[in-house]
Design a protein around this motif. Sequence first.
Motif, mmCIF file in Angstrom:
data_model
loop_
_atom_site.group_PDB
_atom_site.id
_atom_site.type_symbol
_atom_site.label_atom_id
_atom_site.label_comp_id
_atom_site.label_asym_id
_atom_site.label_seq_id
_atom_site.Cartn_x
_atom_site.Cartn_y
_atom_site.Cartn_z
ATOM 1 N N MET A 209 5.238 -0.078 -15.380
ATOM 2 C CA MET A 209 5.016 0.767 -14.333
ATOM 3 C C MET A 209 5.325 2.156 -14.626
ATOM 4 S SD MET A 209 4.101 0.653 -11.335
ATOM 5 C CE MET A 209 4.224 -0.094 -9.879
ATOM 6 N N ALA A 238 -4.081 -9.166 -10.562
ATOM 7 C CA ALA A 238 -3.765 -8.085 -9.466
ATOM 8 C C ALA A 238 -2.694 -7.023 -10.387
ATOM 9 C CB ALA A 238 -2.775 -8.456 -8.497
ATOM 10 N N ALA A 242 -3.506 -2.959 -11.102
ATOM 11 C CA ALA A 242 -2.415 -2.165 -10.925
ATOM 12 C C ALA A 242 -2.139 -1.135 -12.163
ATOM 13 C CB ALA A 242 -1.092 -2.808 -10.749
ATOM 14 N N ALA A 245 -5.129 1.249 -12.147
ATOM 15 C CA ALA A 245 -5.125 2.297 -11.311
ATOM 16 C C ALA A 245 -4.611 3.392 -11.846
ATOM 17 C CB ALA A 245 -4.538 1.761 -10.065
ATOM 18 N N ALA A 374 -7.206 -7.495 -5.515
ATOM 19 C CA ALA A 374 -6.381 -6.627 -5.470
ATOM 20 C C ALA A 374 -6.990 -5.134 -5.144
ATOM 21 C CB ALA A 374 -5.701 -6.249 -6.948
ATOM 22 N N ARG A 377 -7.905 -5.116 -1.552
ATOM 23 C CA ARG A 377 -6.396 -4.979 -0.894
ATOM 24 C C ARG A 377 -6.170 -3.573 -0.723
ATOM 25 N NH1 ARG A 377 -2.761 -7.933 -4.277
ATOM 26 N NH2 ARG A 377 -3.248 -9.808 -3.153
ATOM 27 N N LEU A 378 -6.472 -2.760 -1.722
ATOM 28 C CA LEU A 378 -6.328 -1.337 -1.780
ATOM 29 C C LEU A 378 -7.394 -0.604 -0.945
ATOM 30 C CD1 LEU A 378 -4.113 0.148 -3.380
ATOM 31 C CD2 LEU A 378 -5.768 0.330 -5.361
ATOM 32 N N ALA B 241 -0.246 3.354 -5.532
ATOM 33 C CA ALA B 241 -1.394 2.439 -5.301
ATOM 34 C C ALA B 241 -1.291 1.120 -6.418
ATOM 35 C CB ALA B 241 -2.593 3.378 -5.847
ATOM 36 N N ALA B 242 -0.811 1.403 -7.417
ATOM 37 C CA ALA B 242 -0.535 0.009 -8.230
ATOM 38 C C ALA B 242 0.259 -0.966 -7.535
ATOM 39 C CB ALA B 242 -0.114 0.489 -9.606
ATOM 40 N N ALA B 243 1.433 -0.359 -6.882
ATOM 41 C CA ALA B 243 2.232 -1.396 -6.218
ATOM 42 C C ALA B 243 1.599 -2.170 -5.067
ATOM 43 C CB ALA B 243 3.485 -0.807 -5.633
ATOM 44 N N MET B 244 0.568 -1.340 -4.528
ATOM 45 C CA MET B 244 -0.050 -1.775 -3.244
ATOM 46 C C MET B 244 -1.436 -2.775 -3.625
ATOM 47 S SD MET B 244 0.557 1.543 -0.657
ATOM 48 C CE MET B 244 -0.410 0.783 0.666
ATOM 49 N N ALA B 245 -1.719 -2.535 -4.871
ATOM 50 C CA ALA B 245 -2.818 -3.212 -5.417
ATOM 51 C C ALA B 245 -2.434 -4.693 -5.531
ATOM 52 C CB ALA B 245 -3.292 -2.890 -6.758
ATOM 53 N N MET B 246 -0.872 -4.671 -5.989
ATOM 54 C CA MET B 246 -0.244 -5.994 -6.141
ATOM 55 C C MET B 246 0.128 -6.692 -4.852
ATOM 56 S SD MET B 246 1.809 -5.362 -9.814
ATOM 57 C CE MET B 246 2.882 -4.021 -9.383
ATOM 58 N N GLY B 247 0.194 -5.996 -3.680
ATOM 59 C CA GLY B 247 0.513 -6.828 -2.459
ATOM 60 C C GLY B 247 1.676 -5.910 -1.609
ATOM 61 N N ALA B 248 2.072 -4.970 -2.376
ATOM 62 C CA ALA B 248 3.060 -4.143 -1.489
ATOM 63 C C ALA B 248 2.358 -3.608 -0.427
ATOM 64 C CB ALA B 248 3.779 -3.207 -2.343
#
Lengths: 384, 384
Positions: A209, A238, A242, A245, A374, A377-378, B241-248
């Motif tokens: 990350m 996903a 991430a 992204a 994913a 979702r974004l 954005a990466a974290a939210m792509a994974m579902g956060a």
Amino acid sequence: MNNKICDMLGIEFPLVAFSHCRDVVAAVSRAGGMGVFGGVNCSPEMLEEELSWIDAHVDGKPYGLDIIVPNKVEGKGEQLDPEAVLASIPDEHKQFTNDILQRHGVDTGRIAGDIEAVRREQVAFTDNLRGGTAEAILEVAFRHPIGLIANALGIPPQVMLDMGKKHDVPVAALIGTRDHAMSQVAAGVDIIIAVGGEAGGHTGDISTMVLIPEVCNALAQIGDDTPVLAAGGIATGAQMAAAMAMGASGAWCGSVWLTTVEAETNPVVKEKMLAATSRDTVRARSRTGKPSRQLRSPWTDAWQAEGAPSPLPMPLQSLVAEPPLRVLDKLSQGDNQGARDLSTYWVGQGVGLMNEQMTAGQVVQGFKEDFLTAYERLAANLGE
Amino acid sequence: MNNKICDMLGIEFPLVAFSHCRDVVAAVSRAGGMGVFGGVNCSPEMLEEELSWIDAHVDGKPYGLDIIVPNKVEGKGEQLDPEAVLASIPDEHKQFTNDILQRHGVDTGRIAGDIEAVRREQVAFTDNLRGGTAEAILEVAFRHPIGLIANALGIPPQVMLDMGKKHDVPVAALIGTRDHAMSQVAAGVDIIIAVGGEAGGHTGDISTMVLIPEVCNALAQIGDDTPVLAAGGIATGAQMAAAMAMGASGAWCGSVWLTTVEAETNPVVKEKMLAATSRDTVRARSRTGKPSRQLRSPWTDAWQAEGAPSPLPMPLQSLVAEPPLRVLDKLSQGDNQGARDLSTYWVGQGVGLMNEQMTAGQVVQGFKEDFLTAYERLAANLGE
């Protein structure tokens, strides 16, 4: 997909699969990703055989090769004295591994010969690598239609970069820090594989990350457009989305293939991996002398316990740990409960996301679908 | 932005800022995110003062509060004997810290009294928390228009969950593993803050990249829709954005505010953080007795070195480390080079992405822009 890595590698989906199993390599390439054969433990003859098999099974799709060619080989051409190397392994370490096995009911007397035989094979192989096998391996590699060659350790030697250029094969290198990425790019590498600390096998301790944006930002700052493959903990589409992204052009995954139908992973270890959560790995120097992430087992616990001997430098620690572990692998496939308990293999924290056995092709398909989910979702978060 | 966390918290952009500095809290809330005041070290009177200040400066925007209320307080109501606690700190540990200071040219004789004074304050505070201050803190908290209350350690006590429900304030809890997330949800927590091992401060060792999908998958499997805030290493909008792509549903960030203009971080440490790469942190038990990630300095190196005393259990190790570090903080702002060298603070690996001093509002704005860029990057990969 429309990006730099897909263009450079001639693939449709920028998922790169590192595997020691040729079946996985061919299956991933056929499914639209790129399989990369891990040939580190191959002699030139073995490599020739493996790559020929892949050529025959890949339906003309691109595949790659991962090897270790040391940049500088100290004492290259000189012969090591295998007996001297074997004699330099401290008794303390051999005794410690024997004690672990005995505590778990493994009859060490019966397998002492097998362990010693594996150890001698390993020494011979290490010796070969120093003795000039690296060039022979490169020659084999470039006789095949490989579409990528990766060097797993350090900056590739000039001969590898030159051969890559001559054959129009991109050369990739694995790094774990921003500064190493910059050195690789300066040396002329075509693709950076940025490996986060959650990865299986040898790994640093910067997380995926953080590492991905840090490397991508550093490259952007010097106006360099070398593409970055993200590695470390990635077992789903996903996570791949991430990473992309954050600026990666694709993902490099190793662990996720270990539980596939095609993988030659010890079935006992495969089952353990399918049941494991992300907590069930440990990053330790006890397998090779350098920090590498492995599935936790009573074997790794013993090496982490107080009073365990300090791991030896490379390659000696591998000569301590690898032979008994290989023999345990065989024993564990019978009914030896101690061997089953102790058995372990390299795997990343992504093991917590590997919960179902699938074919390699199904894994690729799953990545594609999960990637799209994913992305959507974004988009939904943005009201798009 | 259009999502569960924005709805639940009444904010426009799901970036949650944990900070001990009220200026940062108010600035982030005003900029469209949510500031959460870290009130762990506050007495009820101090907390009243801080929250009143925030009320007056937040322009009516929502803000939150982070505290530690132990689920079970052993010996609650009993008085600790501060002298007995102080006497239980081994001389070895105090001597070791003195030796570090002296090796760096700090005159320990002159500051011994200051160190001891800080230590006594700390013991008194620990005693207060056991003596029922927790309830008094909750009463202060809910007299203010807080929009979120987070418990930094373990499952919130029932009284906190009940007060949250009564006042319609979501209760959040920090976790570092999938199983802890499941326990928190079962206990009735409204928001899960999933903290990856790359985070600053107390942290586990599962990376953000793995923990987020692992927690989100586990919640989905039981049909639970508790939103997840991603934490650990996040210092940019692309990572969010990466974290939210994974579902956060958003991000919880602490480190990134430490180098803002508003932050009360020791200026020497602030400069070190701006210059640091992701390699310049260490996760160690030497500051509090539990693993916490800190900026590397000769202080942390000394505690990691061979022969250093083993960290004591909580809260004793804090009583060893915190007093000299606080005094060093003051000294370092004069011309004491040794104190400057030794100074350190908690920070995550995201420090490698914090390279420029900005206002907290600029950081929020930067996150928004970077988030959009990341989304567009992903869209471009898909040819959209």
